[in-house]
Write a protein that holds these residues in place. Structure first.
Motif, PDB file in Angstrom:
ATOM      1  N   ALA A 271      15.176  27.289   4.134  1.00 50.94           N
ATOM      2  CA  ALA A 271      14.625  28.645   4.200  1.00 50.94           C
ATOM      3  C   ALA A 271      13.791  28.995   2.963  1.00 50.94           C
ATOM      4  CB  ALA A 271      15.751  29.658   4.360  1.00 50.94           C
ATOM      5  N   GLN A 272      13.886  28.183   1.904  1.00 49.96           N
ATOM      6  CA  GLN A 272      13.184  28.476   0.655  1.00 49.96           C
ATOM      7  C   GLN A 272      11.747  27.948   0.689  1.00 49.96           C
ATOM      8  OE1 GLN A 272      15.620  26.667  -2.382  1.00 49.96           O
ATOM      9  NE2 GLN A 272      16.879  28.476  -2.637  1.00 49.96           N
ATOM     10  N   GLY A 273      10.892  28.646   1.409  1.00 46.75           N
ATOM     11  CA  GLY A 273       9.477  28.307   1.410  1.00 46.75           C
ATOM     12  C   GLY A 273       8.730  29.178   0.413  1.00 46.75           C
ATOM     13  N   GLN A 274       7.437  29.325   0.625  1.00 45.85           N
ATOM     14  CA  GLN A 274       6.677  30.264  -0.196  1.00 45.85           C
ATOM     15  C   GLN A 274       7.295  31.651  -0.060  1.00 45.85           C
ATOM     16  OE1 GLN A 274       2.462  30.376   0.590  1.00 45.85           O
ATOM     17  NE2 GLN A 274       2.144  32.257  -0.593  1.00 45.85           N
ATOM     18  N   TYR A 275       7.740  31.961   1.158  1.00 51.39           N
ATOM     19  CA  TYR A 275       8.511  33.174   1.421  1.00 51.39           C
ATOM     20  C   TYR A 275       9.820  32.768   2.094  1.00 51.39           C
ATOM     21  CZ  TYR A 275       3.966  35.396   0.724  1.00 51.39           C
ATOM     22  OH  TYR A 275       2.769  35.784   0.207  1.00 51.39           O
ATOM     23  N   TRP A 276      10.818  33.628   1.971  1.00 48.86           N
ATOM     24  CA  TRP A 276      12.107  33.361   2.612  1.00 48.86           C
ATOM     25  C   TRP A 276      11.937  33.359   4.122  1.00 48.86           C
ATOM     26  CZ3 TRP A 276      16.698  31.536   1.425  1.00 48.86           C
ATOM     27  CH2 TRP A 276      17.757  31.734   2.316  1.00 48.86           C
ATOM     28  N   GLN A 277      12.467  32.319   4.780  1.00 44.66           N
ATOM     29  CA  GLN A 277      12.376  32.198   6.230  1.00 44.66           C
ATOM     30  C   GLN A 277      13.726  32.541   6.857  1.00 44.66           C
ATOM     31  OE1 GLN A 277      10.091  28.763   7.814  1.00 44.66           O
ATOM     32  NE2 GLN A 277      10.092  28.024   5.703  1.00 44.66           N
ATOM     33  N   SER A 278      13.714  33.511   7.738  1.00 45.66           N
ATOM     34  CA  SER A 278      14.944  33.935   8.415  1.00 45.66           C
ATOM     35  C   SER A 278      15.177  33.037   9.628  1.00 45.66           C
ATOM     36  CB  SER A 278      14.822  35.410   8.839  1.00 45.66           C
ATOM     37  OG  SER A 278      14.570  36.224   7.716  1.00 45.66           O
ATOM     38  N   LEU A 279      15.843  31.926   9.397  1.00 46.75           N
ATOM     39  CA  LEU A 279      16.011  30.919  10.438  1.00 46.75           C
ATOM     40  C   LEU A 279      17.257  31.193  11.272  1.00 46.75           C
ATOM     41  CD1 LEU A 279      15.185  27.716   8.343  1.00 46.75           C
ATOM     42  CD2 LEU A 279      13.648  29.052   9.814  1.00 46.75           C
TER      43      LEU A 279
END
Length: 372
Positions: free
Chosen positions: A188-196
């Motif tokens: 989930a730690q991309g450029q922005y937090w991804q709500s997976l």
């Protein structure tokens, strides 16, 4: 360029928590999504997020498992930093509450005047704060304090030693520490937090979890936890093992230092170890040592059951046999294990607490080295 930074302790972001709409299709789409990307491939489980069909991938949490109240704890940020011109006994400081402004910048309150101050987390710092600043959620910090000192009082910890310990894991050009936060958080730690979807447990507040009443009820009503261990027929076998030359108490101490999975493998490989770790005396203590992330109330339930069982063991009837603490451990280990796709709301927050505790134990090792 805008980007997110993440909590130094749990690895979760401070913003961008997206929750789906409570439509009829959302739960079913989530179930299909979780099932698809968790499907074993060549005997292993994959969590590849690449879409397997033409349907738009889901990038929001299941509203049946996560609400805005559940994720409110993630939006407030504190930080730990080091000042060069500090006049107190410690150069390290803890900030008051604030928020994540964007692009690595924190806006927090510092000092008695509680003035708003801006810091760049995980960066090269400023003239006043030359080193990296470590951002965190306060509930995560309390778990770290419990790991280090057994209490949640910041006065009991050496902040300078803690700062140096956390700095040793700092990735100067990154947005989190170099720690194993768990596969679901790392993804989930991309450029922005991804709500997976499937990783809802990672954003459940670890401080609101309380399974005390559930433990009480389960220990009283779950007949499987009162099933005696399966008898092993030795016949003419005489189980021998290098450990057999040692006193049983010492072997118990050695086994208690192992992680649960390692102990399970050892009992499967060694008949001798299997036999001497079948009694409740060992498992009562193994639960305490292997599950330190249990809250005080939860642990107290188990301790009370130990006293109750020992005092009533002789008078227990066949219909209410004493609790099998090996089965209690196996049950607790299963229902609180951090796992992609878990959907038991009661234990999701406990699983998150357990995940965070594992990260804190790594930091605790670095902290004790600094104190030494």
């Amino acid at each position: 360029m805008a980007f997110d930074c993440y909590c130094a302790i749990c690895g979760v972001g401070f913003s961008g928590m997206r929750i789906g709409t409570p439509s009829d299709a959302t739960p079913e789409r989530r179930r299909q999504y979780v099932e698809r990307i968790s499907r074993p491939v060549n005997g292993t489980t994959t969590t590849d997020t690449a879409p397997q069909d033409k349907e738009e991938p889901i990038r929001s949490y299941d509203p049946n498992l996560v609400t805005q109240d559940n994720v409110a704890w993630t939006s407030q940020v504190h930080c730990l930093g080091m000042q060069d011109d500090a006049k107190g006994t410690s150069r390290a400081f803890l900030s008051g509450p604030g928020y994540y402004a964007d692009a690595g910048e924190l806006a927090v309150k510092v000092g008695q005047a509680a003035r708003r101050t801006y810091f760049n987390c995980y960066g090269f710092g400023t003239n006043d704060v030359p080193g990296p600043v470590m951002p965190f959620h306060w509930c995560c910090f309390e778990i770290l304090l419990r790991t280090l000192t057994g209490t949640t009082d910041p006065k009991n910890v050496n902040l300078e030693a803690l700062y140096e310990a956390m700095s040793s894991h700092c990735n100067w050009s990154g947005s989190a520490l170099r720690l194993s936060y768990g596969e679901d958080v790392i993804r989930a730690q991309g450029q922005y937090w991804q709500s997976l979807p499937g990783a809802e447990y990672t954003v459940r507040n670890p401080s609101t979890a309380n399974i005390t009443e559930t433990l009480k009820t389960t220990l009283q009503t779950n007949a499987k936890l009162r099933t005696s261990p399966t008898d092993i027929t030795l016949d003419t076998r005489e189980p021998r093992n290098p450990f057999s030359a040692l006193p049983t108490e010492l072997v118990h101490q050695i086994c208690s230092l192992l992680p649960g999975e390692s102990l399970k493998s050892l009992t499967q490989a060694s008949l001798y170890i299997n036999l001497i770790t079948r009694d409740d005396y060992f498992w009562k203590r193994f639960i305490a040592s292997d599950m330190p992330w249990l809250e005080e109330g939860e642990a107290e339930v188990l301790r009370k059951r130990v006293v109750d069982d020992e005092s009533s063991a002789e008078s227990a009837s066949a219909s209410e046999s004493p609790i099998n603490y090996q089965r209690v451990y196996q049950w607790l280990d299963r229902v609180t294990k951090p796992a992609f796709g878990m959907d038991d709301e009661l234990f999701m927050a406990v699983a998150n607490r357990r995940r965070i505790w594992g990260v804190c134990e790594v930091l605790a090792g670095a902290y004790r080295a600094q104190c030494a």
